[in-house]
Scaffold this motif. Structure first.
Motif, mmCIF file in Angstrom:
data_model
loop_
_atom_site.group_PDB
_atom_site.id
_atom_site.type_symbol
_atom_site.label_atom_id
_atom_site.label_comp_id
_atom_site.label_asym_id
_atom_site.label_seq_id
_atom_site.Cartn_x
_atom_site.Cartn_y
_atom_site.Cartn_z
ATOM 1 N N UNK A 87 -3.940 1.824 -25.295
ATOM 2 C CA UNK A 87 -4.927 0.930 -24.684
ATOM 3 C C UNK A 87 -4.398 0.414 -23.359
ATOM 4 N N UNK A 88 -5.298 -0.094 -22.541
ATOM 5 C CA UNK A 88 -4.901 -0.671 -21.259
ATOM 6 C C UNK A 88 -4.158 -1.988 -21.501
ATOM 7 N N UNK B 205 0.516 -0.810 -12.641
ATOM 8 C CA UNK B 205 -0.612 -1.737 -12.552
ATOM 9 C C UNK B 205 -1.897 -0.997 -12.224
ATOM 10 N N UNK B 206 -1.797 0.005 -11.362
ATOM 11 C CA UNK B 206 -2.972 0.761 -10.941
ATOM 12 C C UNK B 206 -3.557 1.580 -12.088
ATOM 13 N N UNK B 207 -2.691 2.130 -12.939
ATOM 14 C CA UNK B 207 -3.155 3.117 -13.920
ATOM 15 C C UNK B 207 -3.226 2.602 -15.359
ATOM 16 N N UNK B 208 -2.430 1.608 -15.699
ATOM 17 C CA UNK B 208 -2.307 1.241 -17.115
ATOM 18 C C UNK B 208 -2.620 -0.223 -17.405
ATOM 19 N N UNK B 209 -3.182 -0.934 -16.447
ATOM 20 C CA UNK B 209 -3.478 -2.352 -16.639
ATOM 21 C C UNK B 209 -4.980 -2.588 -16.492
ATOM 22 N N UNK C 150 0.797 -1.227 0.000
ATOM 23 C CA UNK C 150 0.000 0.000 0.000
ATOM 24 C C UNK C 150 0.830 1.278 0.000
ATOM 25 N N UNK C 151 2.113 1.184 0.334
ATOM 26 C CA UNK C 151 2.869 2.376 0.706
ATOM 27 C C UNK C 151 2.911 3.435 -0.396
ATOM 28 N N UNK C 152 3.336 3.074 -1.605
ATOM 29 C CA UNK C 152 3.459 4.069 -2.676
ATOM 30 C C UNK C 152 2.088 4.588 -3.102
ATOM 31 N N UNK C 153 1.092 3.708 -3.138
ATOM 32 C CA UNK C 153 -0.269 4.150 -3.457
ATOM 33 C C UNK C 153 -0.761 5.152 -2.411
ATOM 34 N N UNK C 154 -0.477 4.885 -1.166
ATOM 35 C CA UNK C 154 -0.867 5.765 -0.057
ATOM 36 C C UNK C 154 -0.206 7.138 -0.195
ATOM 37 N N UNK C 155 1.076 7.127 -0.501
ATOM 38 C CA UNK C 155 1.807 8.389 -0.626
ATOM 39 C C UNK C 155 1.268 9.244 -1.765
ATOM 40 N N UNK C 156 0.986 8.617 -2.901
ATOM 41 C CA UNK C 156 0.575 9.384 -4.080
ATOM 42 C C UNK C 156 -0.914 9.734 -4.083
ATOM 43 N N UNK C 157 -1.732 8.915 -3.434
ATOM 44 C CA UNK C 157 -3.180 9.153 -3.472
ATOM 45 C C UNK C 157 -3.711 9.867 -2.225
ATOM 46 N N UNK C 158 -3.115 9.596 -1.078
ATOM 47 C CA UNK C 158 -3.610 10.212 0.163
ATOM 48 C C UNK C 158 -2.867 11.514 0.469
ATOM 49 N N UNK D 280 -12.957 -5.450 -10.617
ATOM 50 C CA UNK D 280 -11.697 -4.725 -10.805
ATOM 51 C C UNK D 280 -10.821 -4.930 -9.575
ATOM 52 N N UNK D 281 -9.793 -5.731 -9.731
ATOM 53 C CA UNK D 281 -8.935 -6.116 -8.611
ATOM 54 C C UNK D 281 -8.059 -4.929 -8.209
ATOM 55 N N UNK D 282 -8.003 -4.564 -6.925
ATOM 56 C CA UNK D 282 -7.101 -3.495 -6.484
ATOM 57 C C UNK D 282 -5.657 -3.792 -6.877
ATOM 58 N N UNK D 283 -4.942 -2.755 -7.293
ATOM 59 C CA UNK D 283 -3.578 -2.935 -7.797
ATOM 60 C C UNK D 283 -2.649 -3.573 -6.776
ATOM 61 N N UNK D 284 -2.801 -3.188 -5.518
ATOM 62 C CA UNK D 284 -1.892 -3.690 -4.489
ATOM 63 C C UNK D 284 -1.965 -5.207 -4.340
#
Length: 543
Positions: free
Chosen positions: A408-409, A333-337, A55-63, A345-349
């Motif tokens: 495309x994704x 994975x979160x943005x381009x997959x 979760x760490x990088x997702x947390x930093x960039x999104x929260x 839709x499976x969470x990227x983490x």
């Protein structure tokens, strides 16, 4: 996954540990019950660590709305410090604490750190700055985790080895069982904490990681009698003797750990400072090893140390690329997959659990493959396995780049493929490398060489941060990411090919024909490569 498990067990065999091997008490599945105490404690520790990591990088960039380069830099500083800590924790356990007390200290720090991560505060809005108090709690939580890992990871697998006599034929089986616990925790942590964090809120994901670590601590403390003295201090009287007023050595170590936590609190936010300290530590370590090899060892032993240093150096490149999983590959994975599986839709983490799943399923296959090839006389040498690891690592990035396009994704199958190739590469590198360190080193230098191995892993994480930052240097588009992935993919394959060409020469320098269980090392003691060395259980693969 990582190989930050065993640093010091090759020297720590106390009278209590030997007694434990002779009178193991109750057994389960033919093993001391203490093994299963360690199994569950380590399973929950890995659950918490990899759950938080997912979760760490997702947390930093999104929260907190960190820009990518800053998020990757912080992630790199954190993971680099995680690999430096066990060198110190292993030393303190060997000399003073004993492995059990060190693990207990580490677990307490980890519980506090993971639970502190659940204090997320309000989401940062565009144009706003993060709440400084919440950010400081976050940084301090990371510092607690770093110090906790330093005490725990260097020592828990030491206790596994201490449950058995050196000649016990169950040792490999025991570490295999322990290895299952490691990977089970990593697999479930990324799945459960990742799902909770991205679906219900970051605090739920980090909170789940904290609860997992708390369960690990409870299991470890509750199961102390089952350890039957394994991992106790070699000199309890020395540990409890007063040093400063009423404070004894154990109190001073606790105090030192708290002071170091505050130091790490500031270091973790400074990628450049961490990298400088790491470079100094690696330079001093390499120079000392080379001096020891030249001044103290005979020619065959010296050549083996040189080969070991070459293998250690490849660690930097391998983990620099492999560790994109938690940073740039996570955001990719979160943005381009296209993460839609069966309508969900499976969470990227959650995709970070794939590596642990592959390790659990393919680890036994590779172990059996090496045995089968060895019987046929076809088993690749350690340097050749390293070459194969680098080539598979590079191929993983090229496969992902091939399956992606700017318009495309990316089909999710290519995420499964990159993790597959990276895992098979890891199985050619990590356990083989740990085994090689204990095999090529003389007894008096095994701990030093293992320390150098893990320092190189830390350097790999520092390199990983710089590579991740390069993927963001041209903006947030997919083109820059794929360009960097293509370049590093071909670079890894090229280095792998060169390594394969050099492998026969390095194998010759290993002097395997003169390597025996009864050679004499540089200080006149018996260098028992087979019986007095114990590669232990690394973080994600079995050494």
């Amino acid at each position: 996954m990582r190989n930050s498990g065993k640093l010091t067990g090759v020297k720590q065999v106390t009278d209590n540990a030997i007694a434990a091997g002779q009178d193991e008490g109750k057994t389960f599945l033919g093993h001391p019950t203490g093994l299963f105490v360690l199994f569950f404690a380590e399973m929950w520790e890995r659950f918490s660590y990899y759950g938080m990591r997912a979760l760490l990088v997702l947390y930093l960039t999104k929260h907190f709305l960190f820009d990518r380069e800053a998020a990757y830099g912080l992630y790199g500083a954190y993971t680099t410090l995680v690999y430096i800590g066990p060198v110190i924790g292993g030393f303190l356990a060997d000399k003073y604490l004993g492995a059990r007390k060190a693990v207990t200290i580490g677990a307490i720090f980890l519980v506090l750190g993971h639970l502190g991560m659940a204090v997320e505060g309000d989401p940062v809005l565009d144009g706003q700055s993060p709440d400084p108090s919440v950010l400081n709690i976050f940084y301090f939580s990371l510092a607690l985790i770093i110090v906790g890992v330093g005490f725990l990871k260097a020592n828990i697998s030491t206790i596994v080895g201490s449950l058995y006599k050196k000649t016990d034929t169950r040792r490999d089986s025991a570490f295999t069982i322990f290895y299952v616990g490691i990977n089970t925790g990593a697999f479930l942590g990324a799945l459960i904490a990742g799902y909770l964090g991205e679906t219900f809120g970051w605090a739920y994901g980090f909170g789940a990681a904290g609860v997992g670590m708390l369960l690990g601590l409870i299991v470890f403390v509750w199961g102390k009698p089952a350890l039957r003295g394994a991992g106790e201090p070699s000199d309890p009287a020395k540990l409890s003797a007063p040093m400063v007023g009423p404070l004894n050595r154990e109190h001073m170590i606790w105090l030192g750990a708290i002071i170091v936590t505050f130091i790490v609190w500031f270091l973790v936010r400074s990628q450049g400072t961490v990298n400088t300290l790491l470079l100094i530590a690696m330079t001093v370590t390499y120079l000392y090893i080379v001096w020891r090899a030249i001044a103290k060892l005979n020619p065959h032993q010296r050549n083996r140390i040189i080969v070991a240093l070459i293998l250690i150096s490849t660690n930097v490149l391998f983990w620099g690329l492999f560790e994109q999983a938690g940073s740039s590959l996570n955001l990719f994975t979160d943005e381009h997959v296209d993460r839609n599986l069966f309508g969900w839709e499976v969470p990227a983490s959650m995709f970070q659990s794939i590596n642990a799943f592959y390790i659990m399923t393919l680890g036994p296959v590779f172990a059996g493959l090496w045995v089968w090839l060895g019987k046929k006389g076809w088993e690749p040498s350690a340097p050749m396995k390293f070459a194969l690891a680098l080539m598979q690592l590079g191929a993983g990035f090229l496969v992902l780049a091939f399956g992606s396009s700017a318009g495309a994704m990316t089909p999710v199958i290519f995420i499964f493929l990159i993790y597959l190739l990276h895992t098979t590469g890891e199985l050619c590198m990590s356990p083989v490398g740990l085994s090689a360190m204990t095999r090529l080193s003389v007894t008096s230098m095994v701990g030093l060489m293992m320390g150098a191995w893990f320092l190189a892993s830390g350097a790999g994480n520092a390199v990983a941060a710089m590579i991740a930052q390069a993927t963001a240097s041209g903006g947030e588009g997919i083109g820059q990411v794929l360009s960097v992935y293509t370049k590093v993919g071909w670079f890894a394959i090229g280095i792998g090919v060169l390594f394969a060409i050099a492998a026969p020469f390095m194998t010759k320098m290993m002097h395997l024909d003169t390597l025996s269980d009864d050679s004499v090392d540089d200080v006149g003691t018996v260098d028992t490569f087979g019986s007095n060395t114990d590669p232990g259980a690394p973080d994600k693969t079995l050494g």
